[in-house]
Design an enzyme around this catalytic site. Structure first.
Site, mmCIF file in Angstrom:
data_model
loop_
_atom_site.group_PDB
_atom_site.id
_atom_site.type_symbol
_atom_site.label_atom_id
_atom_site.label_comp_id
_atom_site.label_asym_id
_atom_site.label_seq_id
_atom_site.Cartn_x
_atom_site.Cartn_y
_atom_site.Cartn_z
ATOM 1 N N ASN B 104 0.847 -1.191 0.000
ATOM 2 C CA ASN B 104 0.000 0.000 0.000
ATOM 3 C C ASN B 104 0.885 1.244 0.000
ATOM 4 O O ASN B 104 1.599 1.521 0.956
ATOM 5 C CB ASN B 104 -0.902 -0.037 1.247
ATOM 6 C CG ASN B 104 -1.961 1.037 1.257
ATOM 7 O OD1 ASN B 104 -1.744 2.134 1.773
ATOM 8 N ND2 ASN B 104 -3.116 0.743 0.708
ATOM 9 N N CYS B 135 -6.877 7.962 1.407
ATOM 10 C CA CYS B 135 -6.812 7.997 2.863
ATOM 11 C C CYS B 135 -7.455 9.282 3.377
ATOM 12 O O CYS B 135 -7.021 10.380 3.016
ATOM 13 C CB CYS B 135 -5.378 7.912 3.349
ATOM 14 S SG CYS B 135 -5.281 7.953 5.134
HETATM 15 C C1 FMN Z 1 -6.947 1.088 11.846
HETATM 16 C C2 FMN Z 1 -7.073 1.184 10.353
HETATM 17 C C3 FMN Z 1 -5.963 1.572 9.593
HETATM 18 C C4 FMN Z 1 -6.065 1.672 8.212
HETATM 19 N N1 FMN Z 1 -4.955 2.028 7.491
HETATM 20 C C5 FMN Z 1 -5.026 2.068 6.141
HETATM 21 C C6 FMN Z 1 -3.868 2.351 5.363
HETATM 22 O O1 FMN Z 1 -2.773 2.529 5.907
HETATM 23 N N2 FMN Z 1 -3.998 2.392 4.006
HETATM 24 C C7 FMN Z 1 -5.200 2.146 3.373
HETATM 25 O O2 FMN Z 1 -5.257 2.170 2.148
HETATM 26 N N3 FMN Z 1 -6.302 1.856 4.094
HETATM 27 C C8 FMN Z 1 -6.250 1.804 5.449
HETATM 28 N N4 FMN Z 1 -7.384 1.489 6.173
HETATM 29 C C9 FMN Z 1 -8.641 1.188 5.469
HETATM 30 C C10 FMN Z 1 -8.836 -0.314 5.311
HETATM 31 O O3 FMN Z 1 -7.784 -0.879 4.560
HETATM 32 C C11 FMN Z 1 -10.177 -0.648 4.651
HETATM 33 O O4 FMN Z 1 -10.201 -0.105 3.352
HETATM 34 C C12 FMN Z 1 -11.367 -0.088 5.412
HETATM 35 O O5 FMN Z 1 -11.139 -0.158 6.797
HETATM 36 C C13 FMN Z 1 -12.681 -0.788 5.085
HETATM 37 O O6 FMN Z 1 -12.683 -2.140 5.479
HETATM 38 P P1 FMN Z 1 -13.278 -2.652 6.907
HETATM 39 O O7 FMN Z 1 -14.581 -1.974 7.126
HETATM 40 O O8 FMN Z 1 -13.402 -4.137 6.754
HETATM 41 O O9 FMN Z 1 -12.271 -2.270 7.911
HETATM 42 C C14 FMN Z 1 -7.304 1.384 7.568
HETATM 43 C C15 FMN Z 1 -8.405 1.001 8.335
HETATM 44 C C16 FMN Z 1 -8.311 0.886 9.706
HETATM 45 C C17 FMN Z 1 -9.518 0.454 10.490
#
Ligand code: FMN
Ligand code: FAD
Ligand code: FES
Lengths: 262, 312
Positions: B104, B135
């Site tokens: 990423n 992001c």
């Molecule tokens: C604690 C946390 C950190 C995340 N960090 C990133 C990141 O560094 N880069 C990114 O593209 N998405 C990041 N995301 C987004 C997730 O990759 C994902 O797209 C999003 O949480 C939706 O999926 P979920 O509802 O199953 O968590 C993060 C999400 C969470 C909860």
């Protein structure tokens, strides 16, 4: 030890005013250090993240947490009954360093007494001299827990309303002979209390202090970086409370930035 | 892998072979190390690393987490050790496992994105680049590109020129603009899409009249956003002929199947990893059971099935 993911059967619950001790069965492989915590799934109802609780007791195949009710998850947990199952991850985090010699002063603010009681038991087993100082809002807040802990420890209490022991915070219980030269300090409680304690001990006294901090947590494993606390190392940087802590040497934390987020 | 009863969980995404259709989302699995104490990384379909930036980044001020009904707000803010240490320590460590790694890539400027993506590609240790232009927790670089289809396409085209591995572009839900943006990045050379990133969100402590997050605003994830994610997958997969990795609030096997039927070629588990590090192997097993029960032999049998059945 590496963390375990397991289901535990509740054996008993003891109510102490605003808090309850929830006692459950654990396997042989479960051996928590004082200050380590267990991460517990606390029911449904839209609550998706686990809740961290310090280990309060562990002997043989039995462990417990002392839960103070502050919201939905803690309300759910403290109402568990014999036979209910808990979904647990743990033990997690870095516990207290027990290797220091001398006299041990344990300072608890409110529910912060949970990890310190467990620490006190381990230090006593190692032949240490332990004094437990405990600050709370009012004398009846924790039911009969003070009596129970008073049987185990040299316990001194301070209350904000003066209804029991000394009036004021737990810091009022520090006596002039408790000095960083001769005593080791261990503290757990609200951040404002920890900050006040670092000021009281001053910079020279910090090496003798270990603190357990409370931060909101998600994974509890160091993976999400959601639970960070300001660190002295790498200016502007952070440590993960769940993995690098929750117990820190006071010197590791940036108390100026700790103060900003009270 | 193919089980005795002929159920085949394998999928192929832009030429990358996955053992099962479950990846782990960026930022919800660290870089694998911490989680490896509890789960066998070889059991994952794929791993998406935490966002890495060219320079080390301390991240946002705490508190960084707040739970909401069936959801979670975070404002981690790209805390990471920077490119150099990631390439020297984390990526080689991950390559010991039999799991394809999506790196990423995040940046604060187009130049940073390009430079960094090229370094990842050149390392030879990544299966794919996941370009994080969505992001919500950083001002520039984050939402900036995803809100502007033309700028996004330009960035994708520049990165495409310097990477030799598949390039996935990670987008937030873009109500009303999903199709347009998906088309723009597809034309610019993306090999796949990751949908969705968190939704911009905030919460207020009314007792003290202050934001719950140190960064004031953050991103919402978890079951609360799942239907939004299914919709985004539906829109994007209807607009472009690229593999879509569906993510957003996957909490059960049926949540994953929903994504597949709406058009995702694979799915990724995010916030659930923070609650259950073993979620992926568990869900993969449940998926095999579901397929057996419903008579699907291969994952692609379910992919985009809604449209094939005449919906939309
Ligand atoms: C604690 C946390 C950190 C995340 N960090 C990133 C990141 O560094 N880069 C990114 O593209 N998405 C990041 N995301 C987004 C997730 O990759 C994902 O797209 C999003 O949480 C939706 O999926 P979920 O509802 O199953 O968590 C993060 C999400 C969470 C909860
Ligand atoms: C390492 C560690 C050890 C802990 N040990 C104990 C313990 O032994 N006994 C005990 O009763 N509590 C302990 N806590 C605090 C406990 O985890 C929280 O009270 C609990 O998560 C609140 O959940 P809830 O659903 O009841 O409240 P919520 O509805 O989630 O929140 C209610 C209030 O509690 C605060 N809160 C929520 N999560 C936390 C958290 N992780 N830390 C601090 N405050 C929080 C919120 O800001 C809010 O004001 C510990 C916390 C940490 C980080
Ligand atoms: S709670 Fe995830 S890193 Fe500490």
């Amino acid at each position: 030890m590496p963390p375990l993911a397991f289901r535990a059967t509740v054996l008993e619950r003891r109510d102490y005013g605003c808090a309850s001790e929830v006692i459950f069965r654990v396997g042989d492989g479960f051996s928590p250090l004082p200050g380590q915590f267990v991460h517990i799934l606390c029911g449904g109802g839209g609550r998706i993240i686990r809740r961290p609780f310090s280990v309060f007791r562990h002997e043989g195949g039995i462990a417990s947490v002392l839960v103070r009710e502050v919201g939905g998850g803690t309300a759910w947990l403290r109402r568990r009954r014999r036979g209910d199952e808990l979904d647990i991850l743990g033990p997690l985090g870095r516990g207290f360093d027990l290797t220091g010699g001398g006299e041990h002063v344990l300072l608890a603010g409110g529910i912060g007494v949970a990890p310190l009681a467990y620490l006190g038991r381990r230090l006593t087993e190692r032949g240490g001299k332990v004094t437990l100082l405990w600050g709370m809002e009012k004398g009846t807040e924790y039911g009969s827990l003070p009596e129970s802990l008073g049987e185990e420890f040299d316990l001194h209490i301070a209350t904000a309303d003066g209804s029991r022991g000394k009036e004021g915070t737990v810091l009022e219980l520090l006596s002039p002979e408790m000095t960083p030269g001769t005593h080791l300090f261990y503290a757990c409680g609200p951040r404002s209390m920890l900050v006040a304690l670092t000021e009281r001990l001053s910079t020279a006294g910090l090496p003798s202090l270990q603190v357990s901090v409370e931060e909101r947590m998600a994974c509890g494993l160091g993976a999400c970086r959601g639970c960070t606390v300001p660190a002295v190392e790498h200016p502007g940087g952070y440590l993960a409370a769940c993995r690098d802590g929750p117990v820190f040497r006071a010197e590791e934390l940036d108390w100026k930035r700790m103060m900003e987020s009270i | 892998m193919e089980a005795d009863d002929g159920i085949d969980l394998r999928v192929e995404l832009a030429g990358i072979s996955l053992k099962n259709p479950f990846l782990v989302c960026s930022g919800t699995f660290g870089n694998g190390r911490e989680m490896s104490e509890l789960v066998d990384l070889n059991a994952l379909g794929g791993l998406m690393t935490k966002a890495v930036t060219l320079e080390p980044c301390p991240g946002n001020p705490p508190p960084r987490l707040w739970e909401t009904p069936s959801g979670m707000l975070n404002s981690i803010g790209l805390e990471n050790k920077g490119l150099e240490r990631f390439l020297a320590e984390d990526l080689p460590w991950l390559s010991r496992f039999d799991v394809p790694v999506w790196v990423n890539v995040a940046g604060f400027s187009a130049r940073e994105y390009v430079e960094w993506a090229e370094a990842v590609s050149r390392s030879g240790l990544a299966a794919a680049v996941e370009l994080n232009i969505s992001c919500p927790n950083v001002e520039k670089g984050g939402a900036f590109f995803s809100r502007r289809p033309r700028e996004a396409a330009e960035l994708v085209a520049r990165v495409r020129e310097v990477v030799d591995i598949p390039l996935f572009v990670k987008l937030p839900p873009l109500p009303g603009a999903m199709r347009e943006t998906a088309l723009a990045v597809a034309e610019a050379g993306a090999d796949g899409l990751s949908l969705i990133n968190t939704l911009p969100a905030m919460a207020v402590d009314v007792e003290r009249c202050r934001p719950r997050l140190g960064n004031v605003t953050g991103g919402l994830s978890g079951p609360a956003i799942h239907p939004v994610a299914v919709h985004a997958v539906w829109e994007a997969s209807g607009a472009v002929d690229l593999p879509v990795i569906g993510m957003g609030g996957i909490w059960s096997c049926s949540d994953a199947v929903e994504m597949l039927m709406a058009g995702a070629a694979a799915v990724a588990v995010g916030t659930l990893n923070l609650v259950d590090p073993r979620a992926v192997p568990r869900l993969a097993e449940e998926l095999a059971g579901f397929m057996r029960w419903k008579g699907y032999r291969r994952v692609p049998d379910m992919v985009g099935l809604l449209r094939r059945r005449g919906w939309g």
